[in-house]
Design a protein around this motif. Structure first.
Motif, PDB file in Angstrom:
ATOM      1  N   GLN A  83     -40.215 -33.516  30.174  1.00  0.00           N
ATOM      2  CA  GLN A  83     -41.417 -34.336  30.028  1.00  0.00           C
ATOM      3  C   GLN A  83     -41.705 -34.668  28.565  1.00  0.00           C
ATOM      4  OE1 GLN A  83     -44.830 -32.620  32.171  1.00  0.00           O
ATOM      5  NE2 GLN A  83     -43.394 -31.393  33.345  1.00  0.00           N
ATOM      6  N   LEU A  84     -41.647 -33.655  27.705  1.00  0.00           N
ATOM      7  CA  LEU A  84     -42.121 -33.811  26.341  1.00  0.00           C
ATOM      8  C   LEU A  84     -41.085 -34.374  25.373  1.00  0.00           C
ATOM      9  CD1 LEU A  84     -44.191 -30.513  25.890  1.00  0.00           C
ATOM     10  CD2 LEU A  84     -44.978 -32.758  26.634  1.00  0.00           C
ATOM     11  N   ILE A  85     -39.837 -33.952  25.505  1.00  0.00           N
ATOM     12  CA  ILE A  85     -38.838 -34.294  24.484  1.00  0.00           C
ATOM     13  C   ILE A  85     -38.438 -35.771  24.528  1.00  0.00           C
ATOM     14  CG2 ILE A  85     -36.494 -33.819  23.677  1.00  0.00           C
ATOM     15  CD1 ILE A  85     -37.019 -30.857  24.480  1.00  0.00           C
ATOM     16  N   PRO A  86     -38.013 -36.326  25.690  1.00  0.00           N
ATOM     17  CA  PRO A  86     -37.668 -37.756  25.699  1.00  0.00           C
ATOM     18  C   PRO A  86     -38.853 -38.651  25.340  1.00  0.00           C
ATOM     19  CG  PRO A  86     -36.785 -36.657  27.644  1.00  0.00           C
ATOM     20  CD  PRO A  86     -37.725 -35.699  26.981  1.00  0.00           C
ATOM     21  N   ALA A  87     -40.088 -38.211  25.700  1.00  0.00           N
ATOM     22  CA  ALA A  87     -41.269 -39.018  25.394  1.00  0.00           C
ATOM     23  C   ALA A  87     -41.480 -39.177  23.895  1.00  0.00           C
ATOM     24  CB  ALA A  87     -42.512 -38.395  26.028  1.00  0.00           C
ATOM     25  N   ARG A  88     -40.935 -38.250  23.107  1.00  0.00           N
ATOM     26  CA  ARG A  88     -41.053 -38.341  21.648  1.00  0.00           C
ATOM     27  C   ARG A  88     -39.849 -39.052  21.024  1.00  0.00           C
ATOM     28  NH1 ARG A  88     -44.557 -34.158  19.732  1.00  0.00           N
ATOM     29  NH2 ARG A  88     -43.752 -34.438  17.624  1.00  0.00           N
ATOM     30  N   GLY A  89     -38.941 -39.545  21.870  1.00  0.00           N
ATOM     31  CA  GLY A  89     -37.830 -40.345  21.359  1.00  0.00           C
ATOM     32  C   GLY A  89     -36.607 -39.562  20.953  1.00  0.00           C
ATOM     33  N   TYR A  90     -36.484 -38.314  21.414  1.00  0.00           N
ATOM     34  CA  TYR A  90     -35.327 -37.501  21.046  1.00  0.00           C
ATOM     35  C   TYR A  90     -34.384 -37.308  22.226  1.00  0.00           C
ATOM     36  CZ  TYR A  90     -37.676 -36.564  16.671  1.00  0.00           C
ATOM     37  OH  TYR A  90     -38.272 -36.717  15.453  1.00  0.00           O
ATOM     38  N   LYS A  91     -33.103 -37.239  21.898  1.00  0.00           N
ATOM     39  CA  LYS A  91     -32.077 -37.018  22.922  1.00  0.00           C
ATOM     40  C   LYS A  91     -32.147 -35.576  23.407  1.00  0.00           C
ATOM     41  CE  LYS A  91     -27.739 -36.918  21.642  1.00  0.00           C
ATOM     42  NZ  LYS A  91     -26.376 -37.346  21.239  1.00  0.00           N
ATOM     43  N   LEU A  92     -32.125 -35.406  24.710  1.00  0.00           N
ATOM     44  CA  LEU A  92     -32.209 -34.077  25.318  1.00  0.00           C
ATOM     45  C   LEU A  92     -30.904 -33.753  26.021  1.00  0.00           C
ATOM     46  CD1 LEU A  92     -33.768 -31.547  26.334  1.00  0.00           C
ATOM     47  CD2 LEU A  92     -34.578 -32.958  28.251  1.00  0.00           C
ATOM     48  N   GLU A  93     -30.332 -32.611  25.692  1.00  0.00           N
ATOM     49  CA  GLU A  93     -29.144 -32.102  26.381  1.00  0.00           C
ATOM     50  C   GLU A  93     -29.544 -30.849  27.146  1.00  0.00           C
ATOM     51  OE1 GLU A  93     -26.181 -33.318  26.681  1.00  0.00           O
ATOM     52  OE2 GLU A  93     -26.182 -34.941  25.192  1.00  0.00           O
ATOM     53  N   LEU A  94     -29.302 -30.870  28.448  1.00  0.00           N
ATOM     54  CA  LEU A  94     -29.720 -29.753  29.288  1.00  0.00           C
ATOM     55  C   LEU A  94     -28.652 -28.670  29.332  1.00  0.00           C
ATOM     56  CD1 LEU A  94     -31.286 -31.730  32.274  1.00  0.00           C
ATOM     57  CD2 LEU A  94     -32.483 -30.634  30.370  1.00  0.00           C
ATOM     58  N   ILE A  95     -29.120 -27.426  29.260  1.00  0.00           N
ATOM     59  CA  ILE A  95     -28.250 -26.264  29.430  1.00  0.00           C
ATOM     60  C   ILE A  95     -28.872 -25.374  30.503  1.00  0.00           C
ATOM     61  CG2 ILE A  95     -27.477 -26.369  27.031  1.00  0.00           C
ATOM     62  CD1 ILE A  95     -29.290 -23.939  26.466  1.00  0.00           C
ATOM     63  N   PRO A  96     -28.073 -24.475  31.108  1.00  0.00           N
ATOM     64  CA  PRO A  96     -28.649 -23.576  32.124  1.00  0.00           C
ATOM     65  C   PRO A  96     -29.693 -22.653  31.499  1.00  0.00           C
ATOM     66  CG  PRO A  96     -26.240 -23.555  32.215  1.00  0.00           C
ATOM     67  CD  PRO A  96     -26.623 -24.275  30.956  1.00  0.00           C
ATOM     68  N   PRO A  97     -30.806 -22.414  32.187  1.00  0.00           N
ATOM     69  CA  PRO A  97     -31.830 -21.513  31.643  1.00  0.00           C
ATOM     70  C   PRO A  97     -31.341 -20.073  31.619  1.00  0.00           C
ATOM     71  CG  PRO A  97     -32.380 -22.125  33.894  1.00  0.00           C
ATOM     72  CD  PRO A  97     -31.187 -22.944  33.512  1.00  0.00           C
ATOM     73  N   VAL A  98     -31.744 -19.351  30.588  1.00  0.00           N
ATOM     74  CA  VAL A  98     -31.400 -17.923  30.481  1.00  0.00           C
ATOM     75  C   VAL A  98     -32.695 -17.145  30.308  1.00  0.00           C
ATOM     76  CG1 VAL A  98     -30.041 -16.175  29.276  1.00  0.00           C
ATOM     77  CG2 VAL A  98     -29.214 -18.532  29.397  1.00  0.00           C
ATOM     78  N   PRO A  99     -33.414 -16.881  31.417  1.00  0.00           N
ATOM     79  CA  PRO A  99     -34.654 -16.103  31.296  1.00  0.00           C
ATOM     80  C   PRO A  99     -34.359 -14.699  30.803  1.00  0.00           C
ATOM     81  CG  PRO A  99     -34.046 -16.384  33.606  1.00  0.00           C
ATOM     82  CD  PRO A  99     -33.095 -17.215  32.815  1.00  0.00           C
ATOM     83  N   LEU A 100     -35.220 -14.209  29.923  1.00  0.00           N
ATOM     84  CA  LEU A 100     -35.000 -12.896  29.325  1.00  0.00           C
ATOM     85  C   LEU A 100     -35.902 -11.871  30.001  1.00  0.00           C
ATOM     86  CD1 LEU A 100     -34.951 -14.059  25.595  1.00  0.00           C
ATOM     87  CD2 LEU A 100     -33.036 -13.819  27.184  1.00  0.00           C
ATOM     88  N   PRO A 101     -35.336 -11.009  30.874  1.00  0.00           N
ATOM     89  CA  PRO A 101     -36.166 -10.036  31.602  1.00  0.00           C
ATOM     90  C   PRO A 101     -36.830  -9.053  30.646  1.00  0.00           C
ATOM     91  CG  PRO A 101     -33.941 -10.166  32.522  1.00  0.00           C
ATOM     92  CD  PRO A 101     -33.916 -10.883  31.210  1.00  0.00           C
ATOM     93  N   ARG A 102     -38.097  -8.753  30.916  1.00  0.00           N
ATOM     94  CA  ARG A 102     -38.817  -7.771  30.102  1.00  0.00           C
ATOM     95  C   ARG A 102     -38.648  -6.348  30.645  1.00  0.00           C
ATOM     96  NH1 ARG A 102     -42.446  -9.905  26.468  1.00  0.00           N
ATOM     97  NH2 ARG A 102     -42.784 -12.150  26.600  1.00  0.00           N
ATOM     98  N   LYS A 103     -38.233  -6.246  31.921  1.00  0.00           N
ATOM     99  CA  LYS A 103     -38.067  -4.936  32.540  1.00  0.00           C
ATOM    100  C   LYS A 103     -36.733  -4.897  33.276  1.00  0.00           C
ATOM    101  CE  LYS A 103     -43.046  -4.373  33.317  1.00  0.00           C
ATOM    102  NZ  LYS A 103     -44.107  -4.188  34.335  1.00  0.00           N
ATOM    103  N   PRO A 104     -36.179  -3.694  33.523  1.00  0.00           N
ATOM    104  CA  PRO A 104     -34.935  -3.592  34.289  1.00  0.00           C
ATOM    105  C   PRO A 104     -35.090  -4.230  35.672  1.00  0.00           C
ATOM    106  CG  PRO A 104     -35.462  -1.493  33.245  1.00  0.00           C
ATOM    107  CD  PRO A 104     -36.656  -2.387  33.046  1.00  0.00           C
ATOM    108  N   SER A 105     -34.112  -5.082  36.031  1.00  0.00           N
ATOM    109  CA  SER A 105     -34.174  -5.776  37.314  1.00  0.00           C
ATOM    110  C   SER A 105     -32.811  -6.369  37.607  1.00  0.00           C
ATOM    111  CB  SER A 105     -35.229  -6.900  37.270  1.00  0.00           C
ATOM    112  OG  SER A 105     -34.817  -7.900  36.371  1.00  0.00           O
TER     113      SER A 105
END
Length: 356
Positions: free
Chosen positions: A47-69
């Motif tokens: 939503q935000l990045i292309p609206a400001r005129g910048y090229k966006l390259e998507l990568i897979p998300p890497v959520p960082l767990p805060r607890k063992p899971s």
């Protein structure tokens, strides 16, 4: 030949906005710079990045767990996949540098750049997150919004902000801003906001304090959040679920009551407004630390979340808004404690790393 800069600040607006403010600044200083933003489909990136005129390259998300899971067990595989995608992007755009702003996009960006192109880390909060702790170990430069992040070799540059905020002339826009929000043209205005989803503590306290504020002829512009609840209607009370023109909100206001995420603190100080800051009661305590330099400089007040009642709101706000001299002094102290030129300061750090 122009520079190719890759920014990694996706996910939340708190990571994206400073990345884009930096991107704007480096293009002002070096108009031949190509900026590519890394992001994912999970957050606000698309939503935000292309609206400001910048090229966006998507990568897979890497959520960082805060607890063992189970997510922790799957983390190495997810990181490898994302790192490989980052490396493909770096090769495609012939990247000269990666500038990261923390969060789950930054970690694979740092690892993908390691040994290939220089890394510059910017830490927005008083306590560094995991991604930036990793990136700082091999970064060519580490920049921070406030001192004491714990990252090695930190250079305090401040929080990069949009020029619409740092260049705001509140006095010149005051009449227009109040008309825009249908606020009274005269008298003090308190701006209250607690993030896009709202803040229950702030909403409850304002509802309780509103009769006293109305009696004192203090108008209230209240962003109660998409999931929040406004106070009952009252003269001079303007509730909105979300404020999309924060520049005009700041211009209309005389003081702010809100949380103290680093972006909020940086914006409020940059425009020279006194703030009554109410840190989130959970996390690692970083919100209180974010506000501490402003409070120590005399530009703000700090109220623990558990202590913010209607009566405490009135006790803090009424004496402040009743004395124009105190408002002006606190506003000047707030502005002096901030770094309105942080965007260009960070850009110069990056250009220094590149020898440009």
């Amino acid at each position: 030949m122009g520079l190719s800069v890759v920014v990694a600040g996706g996910g939340s607006a708190g990571h994206i906005e400073p990345a884009l403010a930096f991107a704007d600044a480096i293009r002002r200083l070096r108009p031949d710079t190509e900026v590519t933003a890394l992001g994912t489909e999970r957050g606000l990136d698309t939503q935000l990045i292309p609206a400001r005129g910048y090229k966006l390259e998507l990568i897979p998300p890497v959520p960082l767990p805060r607890k063992p899971s189970g997510d922790l067990v799957r983390l190495p595989g997810r990181v490898r996949t994302a790192v490989n995608q980052v490396r493909r992007v770096l090769d495609q755009v012939h990247a000269d540098v990666v500038v990261g702003f923390g969060g789950y996009v930054a970690l694979p960006a740092y690892l993908g750049a390691r040994g290939r192109v220089p890394v510059v880390v910017h830490e927005a909060n008083a306590r560094a997150g995991l991604a930036n702790k990793v990136g700082a170990r091999f970064a060519a430069a580490v920049a921070t919004a406030v001192p004491g992040s714990g990252l090695p070799g930190e250079q305090v540059v401040g929080m990069p902000l949009r020029r619409s905020i740092t260049g705001l002339d509140r006095a010149a826009l005051r009449a227009q801003a109040r008309a825009y929000f249908r606020l009274p043209p005269h008298g003090p205005v308190l701006l209250v906001f607690g993030g896009s989803q709202g803040a229950r503590t702030l909403n409850t306290a304002i509802a309780a304090a509103l009769p006293g504020l109305v009696h004192a002829r203090i108008a209230v512009l209240h962003a109660y959040g998409k999931n929040g609840t406004p106070a009952p209607p009252a003269p001079g009370y303007v509730p909105l679920p979300y404020i999309d023109r924060m520049d005009l909100a700041y211009a209309a206001a005389d003081a702010v009551l809100g949380r103290c995420g680093m972006t909020t603190v940086a914006e409020v100080t940059a425009v020279g407004l006194p703030g009554v800051y109410v840190p989130l009661p959970h996390g690692n305590g970083e919100q209180a630390l974010n506000a501490e330099p402003v409070v120590a400089a005399g530009g703000g007040l700090l109220v623990p979340d558990a202590e913010l009642t209607g009566d405490r709101t009135l006790a803090e706000v009424l004496p402040l808004l009743a004395h124009p001299g105190r408002l002006a002094a606190m506003g000047a102290a707030a502005r002096a404690s901030g770094h309105a030129d942080a965007d260009e300061r960070l850009a110069r750090v990056v250009l220094g790393v590149l020898g440009s």
